[in-house]
Design an enzyme around this catalytic site. Structure first.
Site, PDB file in Angstrom:
ATOM      1  N   ARG A  32      44.980  28.827  43.096  1.00  8.50           N
ATOM      2  CA  ARG A  32      44.542  28.967  44.480  1.00  8.50           C
ATOM      3  C   ARG A  32      43.360  28.069  44.835  1.00  8.50           C
ATOM      4  O   ARG A  32      42.996  27.980  45.996  1.00  8.50           O
ATOM      5  CB  ARG A  32      44.198  30.429  44.758  1.00  8.50           C
ATOM      6  N   PRO A  85      38.885  37.098  37.120  1.00 13.10           N
ATOM      7  CA  PRO A  85      37.464  36.847  37.116  1.00 13.10           C
ATOM      8  C   PRO A  85      36.529  37.993  37.490  1.00 13.10           C
ATOM      9  O   PRO A  85      36.127  38.110  38.627  1.00 13.10           O
ATOM     10  CB  PRO A  85      37.342  35.791  38.211  1.00 13.10           C
ATOM     11  N   ARG A 101      20.136  49.532  52.541  1.00 15.85           N
ATOM     12  CA  ARG A 101      21.502  49.229  52.990  1.00 15.85           C
ATOM     13  C   ARG A 101      22.104  50.460  53.657  1.00 15.85           C
ATOM     14  O   ARG A 101      22.995  51.098  53.107  1.00 15.85           O
ATOM     15  CB  ARG A 101      22.356  48.788  51.799  1.00 15.85           C
ATOM     16  N   ARG A 137      38.441  45.734  50.642  1.00 12.33           N
ATOM     17  CA  ARG A 137      39.040  45.746  49.311  1.00 12.33           C
ATOM     18  C   ARG A 137      39.675  47.090  49.014  1.00 12.33           C
ATOM     19  O   ARG A 137      39.109  48.149  49.306  1.00 12.33           O
ATOM     20  CB  ARG A 137      37.984  45.443  48.236  1.00 12.33           C
TER      21      ARG A 137
END
Length: 267
Positions: free
Chosen positions: A112, A2, A151, A251
């Site tokens: 999942r 995805p 940020r 990640r």
DNA sequence: ATTATTGTTGGTAG
DNA sequence: TCTACCAACAATAA
């Protein structure tokens, strides 16, 4: 399966399979995917409805139904749809369709169970809060730069994966696009220039196009189709340096220390 | 047996 | 209210 290109592939499939068809029967007992509704309510609200449109924004899908209601779908990490399959493993939701007397079935499969199906009478907040979609929308680089400048603590890689900044960019897409743009993923988000952002936008479109082409060939389950994602320790296809891996925002992030340059805050 | 996984979210702390 | 961090979710594959 995805990220943006994968969800776009799914959207095309659902459009072919569902648009103009009526939900003759809907079956599920899963109260995790079908949230926040109960499975019974979910089935009752959808049965008998006809699908008018199948749209995508980022990693979200929106089916518009003939009574004006919508069904929002997110595939999580392991969700996908099958067409005319009898009983696939990890079947979670089954739609039996009728299009002018022609019957077929579409099944949502998700080992999942991180996916979501949310029926609603209006657009949900998550959908409304999504940033521009780098495939469908033209990305306003100036506006993006303004948001990123706030940020302070985040890396450009993490910022790209924030769905309110850009919709549909995940770990693979951000990894590939930053490689294409020759930018070190550890650079602070506030340190990338507008011309960097233009290069990133190009990199995103490049990676999206490659993955869509890969899906179009029906190449699922073959070799790793990406240039550097999942290729730590291999040679950079551009400069030959050995690809390295770090963790950003929890990640795995592959990059080339040879040709991806670190941007430093100008100050 | 151990570790990692193409994603979000809710809690917490600042 | 905004931002950052992290555990949790669950099943499989290397």
């Amino acid at each position: 399966m995805p990220e943006l290109p994968d969800v776009e592939h799914t959207r095309k499939n659902l459009e072919r399979w569902m648009r103009g068809a009526r939900f003759a029967r809907v079956a599920t007992t899963d109260s995790r995917i079908v949230r926040p509704k109960k499975p019974r309510t979910f089935v009752n609200e959808l049965t008998g409805r006809t699908v008018e449109r199948v749209e995508r924004r980022g990693k979200w899908l929106r089916l518009t139904l003939d009574d004006g209601r919508r069904l929002f779908i997110h595939l999580g990490m392991t969700g996908w749809f099958e067409h005319d399959e009898t009983a696939p493993r990890f079947e979670r939701v089954r739609f039996e369709l009728d299009r002018r007397g022609e019957r077929s079935s579409v099944v949502y499969v998700d080992s999942r169970r991180w996916g979501r199906m949310i029926p609603a009478t209006e657009d949900i907040e998550t959908w409304k809060g999504l940033g521009p979609d780098p495939l469908a929308d033209s990305v306003d680089v100036e506006r993006l730069a303004a948001r990123l400048s706030r940020r302070k603590g985040r890396t450009i890689k993490e910022a790209l994966m924030d769905q309110t900044i850009l919709a549909g960019v995940g770990n693979v897409l951000s990894t590939e696009a930053l490689w294409k743009a020759k930018i070190d993923p550890r650079s602070r988000a506030s340190a990338v220039s507008t011309s960097d952002l233009r290069a990133i936008a190009r990199g995103l479109r490049w990676s999206i196009a490659r993955t869509l082409a890969h899906h179009a060939k029906g190449d699922e389950g073959g070799r790793n189709p990406f240039r550097i994602y999942g290729r730590k320790g291999e040679r950079c296809p551009r400069c030959g340096a050995e690809l390295e891996q770090v963790t950003l925002g929890g990640r795995t992030t592959v990059f080339c220390p040879g040709c991806q340059v670190r941007r430093s805050p100008s100050r």
